[in-house]
Design an enzyme around this catalytic site. Structure first.
Site, PDB file in Angstrom:
ATOM      1  N   ALA A 162       1.447  -9.745  18.656  1.00 57.22           N
ATOM      2  CA  ALA A 162       2.548 -10.056  17.734  1.00 57.22           C
ATOM      3  C   ALA A 162       3.898  -9.792  18.399  1.00 57.22           C
ATOM      4  O   ALA A 162       4.852 -10.546  18.196  1.00 57.22           O
ATOM      5  CB  ALA A 162       2.412  -9.209  16.473  1.00 57.22           C
ATOM      6  N   HIS A 186       0.813  -1.221   0.000  1.00 53.50           N
ATOM      7  CA  HIS A 186       0.000   0.000   0.000  1.00 53.50           C
ATOM      8  C   HIS A 186       0.845   1.269   0.000  1.00 53.50           C
ATOM      9  O   HIS A 186       0.342   2.346   0.318  1.00 53.50           O
ATOM     10  CB  HIS A 186      -0.963  -0.007   1.206  1.00 53.50           C
ATOM     11  CG  HIS A 186      -1.972  -1.117   1.147  1.00 53.50           C
ATOM     12  ND1 HIS A 186      -2.799  -1.441   2.198  1.00 53.50           N
ATOM     13  CD2 HIS A 186      -2.287  -1.975   0.139  1.00 53.50           C
ATOM     14  CE1 HIS A 186      -3.572  -2.461   1.850  1.00 53.50           C
ATOM     15  NE2 HIS A 186      -3.279  -2.809   0.608  1.00 53.50           N
TER      16      HIS A 186
HETATM   17  P1  OAD Z   1      -6.913  -3.492  10.545  1.00 52.89           P
HETATM   18  O1  OAD Z   1      -7.020  -2.339  11.471  1.00 52.89           O
HETATM   19  O2  OAD Z   1      -8.069  -3.767   9.670  1.00 52.89           O
HETATM   20  O3  OAD Z   1      -6.643  -4.815  11.396  1.00 52.89           O
HETATM   21  C1  OAD Z   1      -5.662  -4.847  12.404  1.00 52.89           C
HETATM   22  C2  OAD Z   1      -5.630  -6.250  12.963  1.00 52.89           C
HETATM   23  O4  OAD Z   1      -4.570  -6.315  13.893  1.00 52.89           O
HETATM   24  C3  OAD Z   1      -6.913  -6.650  13.710  1.00 52.89           C
HETATM   25  O5  OAD Z   1      -7.318  -7.926  13.236  1.00 52.89           O
HETATM   26  C4  OAD Z   1      -6.461  -6.718  15.174  1.00 52.89           C
HETATM   27  O6  OAD Z   1      -7.120  -7.750  15.894  1.00 52.89           O
HETATM   28  C5  OAD Z   1      -4.991  -7.027  15.037  1.00 52.89           C
HETATM   29  N1  OAD Z   1      -4.140  -6.561  16.143  1.00 52.89           N
HETATM   30  C6  OAD Z   1      -4.218  -5.414  16.840  1.00 52.89           C
HETATM   31  N2  OAD Z   1      -3.216  -5.313  17.725  1.00 52.89           N
HETATM   32  C7  OAD Z   1      -2.471  -6.446  17.590  1.00 52.89           C
HETATM   33  C8  OAD Z   1      -1.285  -6.950  18.210  1.00 52.89           C
HETATM   34  N3  OAD Z   1      -0.649  -6.260  19.160  1.00 52.89           N
HETATM   35  N4  OAD Z   1      -0.799  -8.140  17.811  1.00 52.89           N
HETATM   36  C9  OAD Z   1      -1.447  -8.856  16.842  1.00 52.89           C
HETATM   37  N5  OAD Z   1      -2.558  -8.434  16.213  1.00 52.89           N
HETATM   38  C10 OAD Z   1      -3.064  -7.243  16.566  1.00 52.89           C
HETATM   39  O7  OAD Z   1      -5.574  -3.307   9.714  1.00 52.89           O
HETATM   40  P2  OAD Z   1      -5.136  -3.990   8.335  1.00 52.89           P
HETATM   41  O8  OAD Z   1      -5.631  -5.380   8.240  1.00 52.89           O
HETATM   42  O9  OAD Z   1      -3.687  -3.747   8.183  1.00 52.89           O
HETATM   43  O10 OAD Z   1      -5.317   0.611   3.890  1.00 52.89           O
HETATM   44  O11 OAD Z   1      -5.923  -3.092   7.286  1.00 52.89           O
HETATM   45  C11 OAD Z   1      -5.679  -3.282   5.911  1.00 52.89           C
HETATM   46  C12 OAD Z   1      -5.752  -1.963   5.185  1.00 52.89           C
HETATM   47  O12 OAD Z   1      -6.981  -1.321   5.489  1.00 52.89           O
HETATM   48  C13 OAD Z   1      -4.695  -0.971   5.595  1.00 52.89           C
HETATM   49  O13 OAD Z   1      -3.498  -1.139   4.899  1.00 52.89           O
HETATM   50  C14 OAD Z   1      -5.335   0.348   5.306  1.00 52.89           C
HETATM   51  C15 OAD Z   1      -6.730   0.059   5.807  1.00 52.89           C
HETATM   52  O14 OAD Z   1      -7.729   0.826   5.330  1.00 52.89           O
HETATM   53  C16 OAD Z   1      -5.263   1.891   3.465  1.00 52.89           C
HETATM   54  O15 OAD Z   1      -5.235   2.856   4.204  1.00 52.89           O
HETATM   55  C17 OAD Z   1      -5.224   2.052   2.013  1.00 52.89           C
END
Ligand code: OAD
Length: 290
Positions: free
Chosen positions: A278, A166
């Site tokens: 993590a 991204h």
């Molecule tokens: P999300 O915010 O959708 O998901 C974050 C994930 O991390 C969730 O499933 C949480 O349960 C998990 N989580 C939080 N803290 C954690 C920890 N300490 N250890 C392990 N897991 C943890 O973020 P993404 O999946 O990265 O795009 O979102 C994907 C895309 O959507 C991003 O790149 C962004 C967003 O909109 C753009 O901005 C273009």
């Protein structure tokens, strides 16, 4: 027009059950360490210790590993995720701030959001999860780190083969001449302009509805296709095409493991689901790997 597969898409991948892998366990010496049927159907997660041990043993024998990371990996650095309790998209509309239409309508608002994120991220540093993944790269012959994060913290931690699906928040691109540059200023101002042509600059990130860099996406798909193990860490697995990389890895016969605070739509696909932070689990996995 790029094919739809290149576009950043929000709708969740349907939570469908996946047919058995196309290759058999004994065709993949790494996958053979664990049964490829999901052991979590009845929500009877094996104890964390067993999962860490099994995964570490599999990693010890692996030649090719792919890691897919999301915002959860940077959460312990103090960077908000997108969909958690305090997630950015709980408080802001993605359509107002992270689409080309939003930028065309109100570039100052979009830059305000990105300046806020720049100044926040600029004060943060990598955490034990980033460090563990950088260490893992040192002991696995071929490790591809595919990230949806734009914060650059994997690179800061020392990972070298990082595929930033991204983009990177520190990159800027001219909307007129297309020139790209890295700029780590915490605040780019209301309407930053290109030093070469005076055109309006935009953040060098991929917004919803935009194409991913086809070269990076191709490398990510190849890494997923070839890997023997894929670790899916700290992502909600609802944004495409990133979320489907786990499916690609699975159809190539890879062993899949998810590390997350909670289950996701892709958990059903996993051989192992490790529920936890993590920054705590990854260092334990790497411990004693070399
Ligand atoms: P999300 O915010 O959708 O998901 C974050 C994930 O991390 C969730 O499933 C949480 O349960 C998990 N989580 C939080 N803290 C954690 C920890 N300490 N250890 C392990 N897991 C943890 O973020 P993404 O999946 O990265 O795009 O979102 C994907 C895309 O959507 C991003 O790149 C962004 C967003 O909109 C753009 O901005 C273009």
């Amino acid at each position: 027009m790029r094919p739809a597969a290149f576009l950043l898409r929000r709708p969740a991948w349907p939570n469908r059950k996946i047919a058995a892998t196309t290759s058999l366990p004994w065709q993949n010496p790494v996958a053979a360490f664990t049964p490829l049927t999901c052991p979590h159907r009845l929500d009877t997660l094996p104890p964390m210790e067993t999962s860490i041990h099994t995964l570490r043993e599999a990693l010890r024998h692996a030649q090719r590993v792919a890691v897919l990371t999301g915002a959860g990996v940077s959460a312990e650095s103090g960077i908000p995720t997108f969909r958690g309790a305090d997630g950015l998209w709980k408080n802001y509309q993605a359509t107002d701030l992270a689409t080309p239409e939003a930028f065309a309508k109100d570039p100052e608002l979009v830059w305000e959001f990105y300046n806020w994120r720049r100044s926040l991220i600029g004060q943060k540093t990598c955490n034990p999860a980033h460090t563990a993944l950088a260490q893992m790269e040192g002991v696995i012959p071929e490790l591809a780190l595919i990230t949806q994060n734009v914060d650059g913290l994997h690179l800061m931690a020392g990972s070298r083969r990082v595929l930033e699906l991204h983009g990177n928040i520190w990159r800027v691109r001219c909307t007129r001449c297309g020139r790209e540059a890295m700029d780590r200023s915490p605040d780019m101002g209301k309407r930053p302009t290109c030093t070469a042509c005076g055109g309006l600059l935009r953040p060098g990130v991929v917004w919803f509805g935009e194409s991913l860099d086809p070269r990076i996406l191709h490398q990510a798909v190849e890494a997923a296709r070839r890997c023997q193990i894929m670790l899916v860490v700290g992502t909600s697995s609802v944004v495409q095409p990133a979320a489907s990389l786990a499916f690609t890895a699975r159809s190539g016969g890879a062993m899949l493991a998810e590390i997350n605070l909670e289950r996701t739509p892709n958990s059903e696909l996993m051989d192992r689901v490790l529920l936890g932070k993590a920054g705590e689990i990854l260092p334990r996995l790497v411990e004693g790997l070399s």
